[in-house]
Design a protein around this motif. Structure first.
Motif, PDB file in Angstrom:
ATOM      1  N   SER A  43      15.844   7.825  13.548  1.00 55.56           N
ATOM      2  CA  SER A  43      15.073   8.302  13.832  1.00 55.56           C
ATOM      3  C   SER A  43      13.857   8.775  12.935  1.00 55.56           C
ATOM      4  N   THR A  44      13.953   8.491  11.498  1.00 54.54           N
ATOM      5  CA  THR A  44      13.055   8.851  10.645  1.00 54.54           C
ATOM      6  C   THR A  44      11.855   8.005  10.698  1.00 54.54           C
ATOM      7  N   ARG A  45      10.556   8.458  10.660  1.00 51.66           N
ATOM      8  CA  ARG A  45       9.487   7.778  10.738  1.00 51.66           C
ATOM      9  C   ARG A  45       8.380   8.236   9.694  1.00 51.66           C
ATOM     10  N   ILE A  46       7.481   7.345   9.041  1.00 51.70           N
ATOM     11  CA  ILE A  46       6.964   7.735   7.929  1.00 51.70           C
ATOM     12  C   ILE A  46       5.457   7.208   8.447  1.00 51.70           C
ATOM     13  N   THR A  47       4.585   7.799   7.511  1.00 54.07           N
ATOM     14  CA  THR A  47       3.176   7.090   7.486  1.00 54.07           C
ATOM     15  C   THR A  47       2.833   6.609   6.004  1.00 54.07           C
ATOM     16  N   LEU A  48       2.588   5.595   5.767  1.00 51.56           N
ATOM     17  CA  LEU A  48       2.208   4.949   4.586  1.00 51.56           C
ATOM     18  C   LEU A  48       0.823   4.048   4.565  1.00 51.56           C
ATOM     19  N   ASP A  49       0.005   4.211   3.500  1.00 55.48           N
ATOM     20  CA  ASP A  49      -1.061   3.528   3.639  1.00 55.48           C
ATOM     21  C   ASP A  49      -1.371   3.165   2.060  1.00 55.48           C
ATOM     22  N   LEU A  50      -0.595   1.906   1.682  1.00 56.34           N
ATOM     23  CA  LEU A  50      -0.695   1.478   0.355  1.00 56.34           C
ATOM     24  C   LEU A  50      -1.234   0.149   0.317  1.00 56.34           C
ATOM     25  N   ASN A  51      -2.211  -0.132  -0.724  1.00 57.31           N
ATOM     26  CA  ASN A  51      -2.925  -1.435  -0.764  1.00 57.31           C
ATOM     27  C   ASN A  51      -2.894  -2.007  -2.318  1.00 57.31           C
ATOM     28  N   LYS A  52      -2.230  -3.202  -2.042  1.00 60.18           N
ATOM     29  CA  LYS A  52      -1.965  -3.955  -3.400  1.00 60.18           C
ATOM     30  C   LYS A  52      -1.226  -3.239  -4.170  1.00 60.18           C
ATOM     31  N   VAL A  53      -0.066  -2.629  -4.121  1.00 60.18           N
ATOM     32  CA  VAL A  53       1.028  -2.403  -4.756  1.00 60.18           C
ATOM     33  C   VAL A  53       2.144  -3.044  -4.872  1.00 60.18           C
ATOM     34  N   ASP A  78      12.668  -8.947  -5.913  1.00 63.97           N
ATOM     35  CA  ASP A  78      11.360  -9.256  -6.911  1.00 63.97           C
ATOM     36  C   ASP A  78      10.754  -7.713  -6.656  1.00 63.97           C
ATOM     37  N   VAL A  79      10.738  -6.987  -7.434  1.00 60.54           N
ATOM     38  CA  VAL A  79      10.165  -5.426  -7.099  1.00 60.54           C
ATOM     39  C   VAL A  79       8.750  -5.546  -7.644  1.00 60.54           C
ATOM     40  N   ASN A  80       8.179  -6.637  -8.192  1.00 58.25           N
ATOM     41  CA  ASN A  80       6.877  -6.809  -8.660  1.00 58.25           C
ATOM     42  C   ASN A  80       5.990  -7.226  -7.864  1.00 58.25           C
ATOM     43  N   LYS A  81       6.508  -7.600  -6.809  1.00 59.46           N
ATOM     44  CA  LYS A  81       5.709  -8.574  -5.770  1.00 59.46           C
ATOM     45  C   LYS A  81       4.801  -7.556  -5.407  1.00 59.46           C
ATOM     46  N   ILE A  82       3.308  -8.063  -4.872  1.00 52.26           N
ATOM     47  CA  ILE A  82       2.312  -7.162  -4.735  1.00 52.26           C
ATOM     48  C   ILE A  82       2.265  -7.125  -3.073  1.00 52.26           C
ATOM     49  N   VAL A  83       2.236  -5.989  -2.453  1.00 49.59           N
ATOM     50  CA  VAL A  83       2.148  -5.975  -1.031  1.00 49.59           C
ATOM     51  C   VAL A  83       1.081  -4.910  -0.564  1.00 49.59           C
ATOM     52  N   SER A  84       0.637  -4.827   0.498  1.00 53.41           N
ATOM     53  CA  SER A  84      -0.317  -3.847   1.249  1.00 53.41           C
ATOM     54  C   SER A  84       0.345  -3.398   2.617  1.00 53.41           C
ATOM     55  N   ILE A  85       0.451  -2.238   2.853  1.00 56.80           N
ATOM     56  CA  ILE A  85       1.210  -1.621   4.014  1.00 56.80           C
ATOM     57  C   ILE A  85       0.393  -0.790   4.573  1.00 56.80           C
ATOM     58  N   GLN A  86      -0.191  -0.661   5.823  1.00 55.33           N
ATOM     59  CA  GLN A  86      -0.707   0.645   6.635  1.00 55.33           C
ATOM     60  C   GLN A  86      -0.001   0.618   7.734  1.00 55.33           C
ATOM     61  N   VAL A  87       0.970   1.670   7.898  1.00 59.44           N
ATOM     62  CA  VAL A  87       1.648   2.118   9.034  1.00 59.44           C
ATOM     63  C   VAL A  87       1.399   3.722   9.405  1.00 59.44           C
ATOM     64  N   VAL A  92      11.606   3.379   9.386  1.00 65.36           N
ATOM     65  CA  VAL A  92      11.798   2.862   8.035  1.00 65.36           C
ATOM     66  C   VAL A  92      12.182   1.472   8.072  1.00 65.36           C
ATOM     67  N   GLU A  93      13.241   1.224   8.954  1.00 64.34           N
ATOM     68  CA  GLU A  93      13.738  -0.155   9.084  1.00 64.34           C
ATOM     69  C   GLU A  93      12.632  -1.105   9.443  1.00 64.34           C
ATOM     70  N   ASN A  94      11.696  -0.781  10.139  1.00 63.91           N
ATOM     71  CA  ASN A  94      10.513  -1.823  10.517  1.00 63.91           C
ATOM     72  C   ASN A  94       9.658  -1.998   9.458  1.00 63.91           C
ATOM     73  N   ILE A  95       9.325  -0.937   8.527  1.00 61.70           N
ATOM     74  CA  ILE A  95       8.738  -1.069   7.269  1.00 61.70           C
ATOM     75  C   ILE A  95       9.297  -2.153   6.464  1.00 61.70           C
ATOM     76  N   LEU A  96      10.574  -1.806   6.263  1.00 63.69           N
ATOM     77  CA  LEU A  96      11.464  -2.795   5.560  1.00 63.69           C
ATOM     78  C   LEU A  96      11.368  -4.270   6.035  1.00 63.69           C
ATOM     79  N   HIS A  97      11.529  -4.435   7.163  1.00 60.44           N
ATOM     80  CA  HIS A  97      11.466  -5.692   7.717  1.00 60.44           C
ATOM     81  C   HIS A  97      10.009  -6.460   7.402  1.00 60.44           C
TER      82      HIS A  97
END
Length: 153
Positions: A43-53, A78-87, A92-97
């Motif tokens: 049931s946990t839902r969050i909003t993220l807007d992160l670019n090239k982090v 590899d926690v240093n991999k650069i990703v962008s995410i806007q949700v 949380v499970e969908n974000i991790l996927h």
């Protein structure tokens, strides 16, 4: 023993409630109000807007906005991999996927802990409860740091 009440000229006969009956009714109501069928992880839902982090920054952001804690081995993830995410209000499970879909990393949610591991590794089971029949094993040896020096204690 019965209690007699006079309402509008009629006598009513009411049984006297015992303390056990009152407490049972109170506990029943408390239990009914506390029953919940939803799982925190679902049931946990969050909003993220992160670019090239880095993935580390995304995981830190999820930890700060939710009650989840991440467990992982730096050799596997590899926690240093650069990703962008806007949700927006996404589970949380969908974000991790979406973060780990193209990597050899999988995740498992146990209560409020998220365990990141390599795909194909054994599933993590919850720890067994402490019992009186546990064996005690003595372990002997020395513990050294990366330079080969003995650690104190």
């Amino acid at each position: 023993m019965k209690i007699l009440l006079k309402i509008r000229g009629r006598l009513l006969c009411l049984p006297k409630s015992s303390l056990k009956m009152k407490l049972t009714t109170l506990l029943l109501f408390i239990a009914l109000f506390n029953i919940r069928a939803n799982n925190y992880a679902q049931s946990t839902r969050i909003t993220l807007d992160l670019n090239k982090v880095s993935i580390q920054k995304v995981l830190d952001e999820i930890e700060s906005r939710t009650e989840f804690k991440f467990l992982y081995n730096l050799k596997d993830v590899d926690v240093n991999k650069i990703v962008s995410i806007q949700v927006k209000k996404e589970k949380v499970e969908n974000i991790l996927h979406s973060i780990f879909s193209e990597t050899p990393v999988s995740y498992e949610v146990l209560d409020k802990h998220i365990i990141l591991k390599l795909k194909g590794e054994k599933k993590i089971r919850s720890l067994p409860q402490k019992s009186d029949t546990q064996q005690q094993i003595e372990i002997y040896g020395t513990v050294k740091d990366s330079d080969g020096e003995l650690l104190p204690g």
